[in-house]
Scaffold this motif. Structure first.
Motif, PDB file in Angstrom:
ATOM      1  N   GLU A  28       9.231   2.591  -2.191  1.00 58.55           N
ATOM      2  CA  GLU A  28       8.737   3.978  -1.204  1.00 58.55           C
ATOM      3  C   GLU A  28       7.781   3.650  -0.448  1.00 58.55           C
ATOM      4  N   VAL A  29       7.745   4.562   1.328  1.00 66.09           N
ATOM      5  CA  VAL A  29       6.520   4.769   2.120  1.00 66.09           C
ATOM      6  C   VAL A  29       5.939   5.855   2.838  1.00 66.09           C
ATOM      7  N   ARG A  30       5.215   6.136   2.043  1.00 65.40           N
ATOM      8  CA  ARG A  30       3.963   6.766   2.176  1.00 65.40           C
ATOM      9  C   ARG A  30       3.316   7.009   3.390  1.00 65.40           C
ATOM     10  N   PRO A  31       2.690   7.767   4.185  1.00 69.14           N
ATOM     11  CA  PRO A  31       2.304   7.259   5.346  1.00 69.14           C
ATOM     12  C   PRO A  31       0.610   6.962   5.534  1.00 69.14           C
ATOM     13  N   ASP A  32       0.140   7.285   3.820  1.00 71.78           N
ATOM     14  CA  ASP A  32      -0.672   6.155   3.386  1.00 71.78           C
ATOM     15  C   ASP A  32      -0.610   4.723   2.350  1.00 71.78           C
ATOM     16  N   LYS A  33       0.293   4.724   1.890  1.00 71.16           N
ATOM     17  CA  LYS A  33       1.089   4.484   0.693  1.00 71.16           C
ATOM     18  C   LYS A  33       1.985   3.629   0.340  1.00 71.16           C
ATOM     19  N   VAL A  34       2.159   2.487   0.052  1.00 74.24           N
ATOM     20  CA  VAL A  34       4.122   1.556  -0.096  1.00 74.24           C
ATOM     21  C   VAL A  34       3.381   1.658  -1.709  1.00 74.24           C
TER      22      VAL A  34
ATOM     23  N   MET B 144      -9.370  -4.756  11.390  1.00 71.43           N
ATOM     24  CA  MET B 144      -8.035  -4.567  10.755  1.00 71.43           C
ATOM     25  C   MET B 144      -7.292  -3.871  10.143  1.00 71.43           C
ATOM     26  N   LYS B 145      -6.524  -2.842  10.422  1.00 68.17           N
ATOM     27  CA  LYS B 145      -5.796  -1.527  10.010  1.00 68.17           C
ATOM     28  C   LYS B 145      -5.579  -2.377   8.445  1.00 68.17           C
ATOM     29  N   THR B 146      -5.535  -1.422   7.054  1.00 64.39           N
ATOM     30  CA  THR B 146      -4.299  -1.910   6.197  1.00 64.39           C
ATOM     31  C   THR B 146      -3.826  -0.244   5.610  1.00 64.39           C
ATOM     32  N   ILE B 147      -3.048  -0.343   4.485  1.00 63.43           N
ATOM     33  CA  ILE B 147      -2.388   0.422   3.879  1.00 63.43           C
ATOM     34  C   ILE B 147      -2.135  -0.155   2.411  1.00 63.43           C
ATOM     35  N   LYS B 148      -2.285   0.786   1.114  1.00 58.87           N
ATOM     36  CA  LYS B 148      -2.623   0.515   0.003  1.00 58.87           C
ATOM     37  C   LYS B 148      -1.244   0.127  -0.937  1.00 58.87           C
ATOM     38  N   VAL B 149      -0.654  -0.393  -1.432  1.00 53.26           N
ATOM     39  CA  VAL B 149      -0.276  -0.837  -2.350  1.00 53.26           C
ATOM     40  C   VAL B 149      -0.074  -0.799  -3.817  1.00 53.26           C
TER      41      VAL B 149
ATOM     42  N   ALA C  65      14.848  -5.308   1.541  1.00 52.57           N
ATOM     43  CA  ALA C  65      15.777  -3.583   0.750  1.00 52.57           C
ATOM     44  C   ALA C  65      17.779  -4.618   0.998  1.00 52.57           C
ATOM     45  N   LYS C  66      18.068  -3.892   0.403  1.00 52.93           N
ATOM     46  CA  LYS C  66      19.705  -4.016  -0.192  1.00 52.93           C
ATOM     47  C   LYS C  66      19.940  -3.720   1.489  1.00 52.93           C
ATOM     48  N   SER C  67      19.313  -2.954   2.313  1.00 54.04           N
ATOM     49  CA  SER C  67      19.665  -3.242   4.282  1.00 54.04           C
ATOM     50  C   SER C  67      19.167  -4.178   4.811  1.00 54.04           C
ATOM     51  N   GLY C  68      18.321  -5.157   4.445  1.00 58.01           N
ATOM     52  CA  GLY C  68      17.885  -5.757   5.151  1.00 58.01           C
ATOM     53  C   GLY C  68      16.330  -6.010   5.009  1.00 58.01           C
ATOM     54  N   GLU C  69      15.761  -6.801   5.609  1.00 56.17           N
ATOM     55  CA  GLU C  69      14.246  -7.642   5.661  1.00 56.17           C
ATOM     56  C   GLU C  69      13.427  -6.298   6.315  1.00 56.17           C
ATOM     57  N   LEU C  70      13.046  -5.470   5.573  1.00 54.88           N
ATOM     58  CA  LEU C  70      12.034  -4.824   6.188  1.00 54.88           C
ATOM     59  C   LEU C  70      10.507  -4.979   6.381  1.00 54.88           C
ATOM     60  N   GLY C  71      10.265  -4.724   6.525  1.00 48.13           N
ATOM     61  CA  GLY C  71       8.104  -4.636   7.079  1.00 48.13           C
ATOM     62  C   GLY C  71       7.358  -4.202   7.532  1.00 48.13           C
ATOM     63  N   ILE C  72       6.679  -3.574   6.673  1.00 48.29           N
ATOM     64  CA  ILE C  72       6.173  -2.192   6.454  1.00 48.29           C
ATOM     65  C   ILE C  72       4.549  -2.091   7.075  1.00 48.29           C
ATOM     66  N   LEU C  73       4.094  -2.180   8.222  1.00 48.83           N
ATOM     67  CA  LEU C  73       2.566  -2.150   8.798  1.00 48.83           C
ATOM     68  C   LEU C  73       2.213  -0.859   8.677  1.00 48.83           C
ATOM     69  N   PRO C  74       0.600  -0.618   7.993  1.00 49.50           N
ATOM     70  CA  PRO C  74       0.050   1.241   8.299  1.00 49.50           C
ATOM     71  C   PRO C  74       0.872   2.534   9.082  1.00 49.50           C
ATOM     72  N   GLY C  75       0.410   3.121   9.132  1.00 49.13           N
ATOM     73  CA  GLY C  75       1.467   4.150   9.961  1.00 49.13           C
ATOM     74  C   GLY C  75       2.861   3.944  10.451  1.00 49.13           C
ATOM     75  N   HIS C  76       3.608   3.072   9.081  1.00 52.67           N
ATOM     76  CA  HIS C  76       5.000   2.912   9.309  1.00 52.67           C
ATOM     77  C   HIS C  76       5.686   4.628   8.495  1.00 52.67           C
ATOM     78  N   ILE C  77       6.638   4.716   9.051  1.00 57.92           N
ATOM     79  CA  ILE C  77       7.516   6.537   9.356  1.00 57.92           C
ATOM     80  C   ILE C  77       7.291   6.657   7.059  1.00 57.92           C
ATOM     81  N   PRO C  78       8.056   7.465   6.675  1.00 58.08           N
ATOM     82  CA  PRO C  78       8.015   7.833   5.375  1.00 58.08           C
ATOM     83  C   PRO C  78       9.589   7.402   5.026  1.00 58.08           C
ATOM     84  N   LEU C  79       9.773   6.551   3.639  1.00 62.28           N
ATOM     85  CA  LEU C  79      11.119   5.350   3.893  1.00 62.28           C
ATOM     86  C   LEU C  79      11.405   5.553   1.983  1.00 62.28           C
ATOM     87  N   VAL C  80      12.582   5.272   0.983  1.00 61.95           N
ATOM     88  CA  VAL C  80      12.522   4.858   0.416  1.00 61.95           C
ATOM     89  C   VAL C  80      13.928   3.927   0.185  1.00 61.95           C
TER      90      VAL C  80
END
Ligand code: ATP
Length: 133
Positions: free
Chosen positions: A69-75, A1-6, A27-42
């Motif tokens: 903060e979401v980066r390609p390899d890390k949250v 299973m793919k993973t992401i560092k947190v 988040a203030k804008s609503g629920e967020l679900g982050i899987l590996p490969g998610h687009i960058p986001l703050v």
């Protein structure tokens, strides 16, 4: 299973670091679900839970607002305060809840009211998360 560092970090130091399958939070804008490969986001976070899916199980961390903060390899979660569910002192959170409720009933000025409201939300959040572990 793919993973992401947190990493969950506070001014007092790191609270959590692991490779997980999914990170979800409010988040203030609503629920967020982050899987590996998610687009960058703050995103600014609410007082709430960060849920981490790891080895098929869900771990919970109480956070008192902050940023994700979401980066390609890390949250990274930067929070003013954060506690793993098992580290929450329930008696302390209950005392904080009662203190905040007394202050809200005392109806002082707006600043005290806002502070007490936030303290109450932090305490309720901790009690909910400690109860779900
Ligand atoms: P209190 O009035 O009990 O200090 P608070 O909501 O004002 O509660 P914070 O300012 O959010 O506390 O946090 C201060 C520090 O204490 C942080 O490091 C936070 O992780 C820790 N902390 C606060 N409440 C608890 C708790 N119930 N269990 C474990 N750690 C806590």
């Amino acid at each position: 299973m793919k993973t992401i560092k947190v990493s969950v970090v506070t001014p007092d130091g790191p609270v959590y670091e692991a490779d997980v399958e999914m990170v979800s939070t409010k988040a203030k804008s609503g629920e967020l679900g982050i899987l590996p490969g998610h687009i960058p986001l703050v995103a600014p976070l609410e007082i709430g839970a960060v849920r981490l899916k790891k080895d098929g199980k869900t771990e919970l961390i109480a956070v008192s607002g902050g940023f994700l903060e979401v980066r390609p390899d890390k949250v990274t979660v930067l929070a003013q305060a954060a506690e793993k569910a098992e580290d929450i002192d329930v008696a302390r959170a209950k005392a904080a809840k009662e203190r905040a409720e007394r202050r809200l009933q005392a109806k002082q000025d707006d600043v005290d009211f806002k502070r007490a409201e936030l303290a109450l939300r932090r305490a309720i959040n901790r009690l909910e998360i400690a109860g779900k572990q």
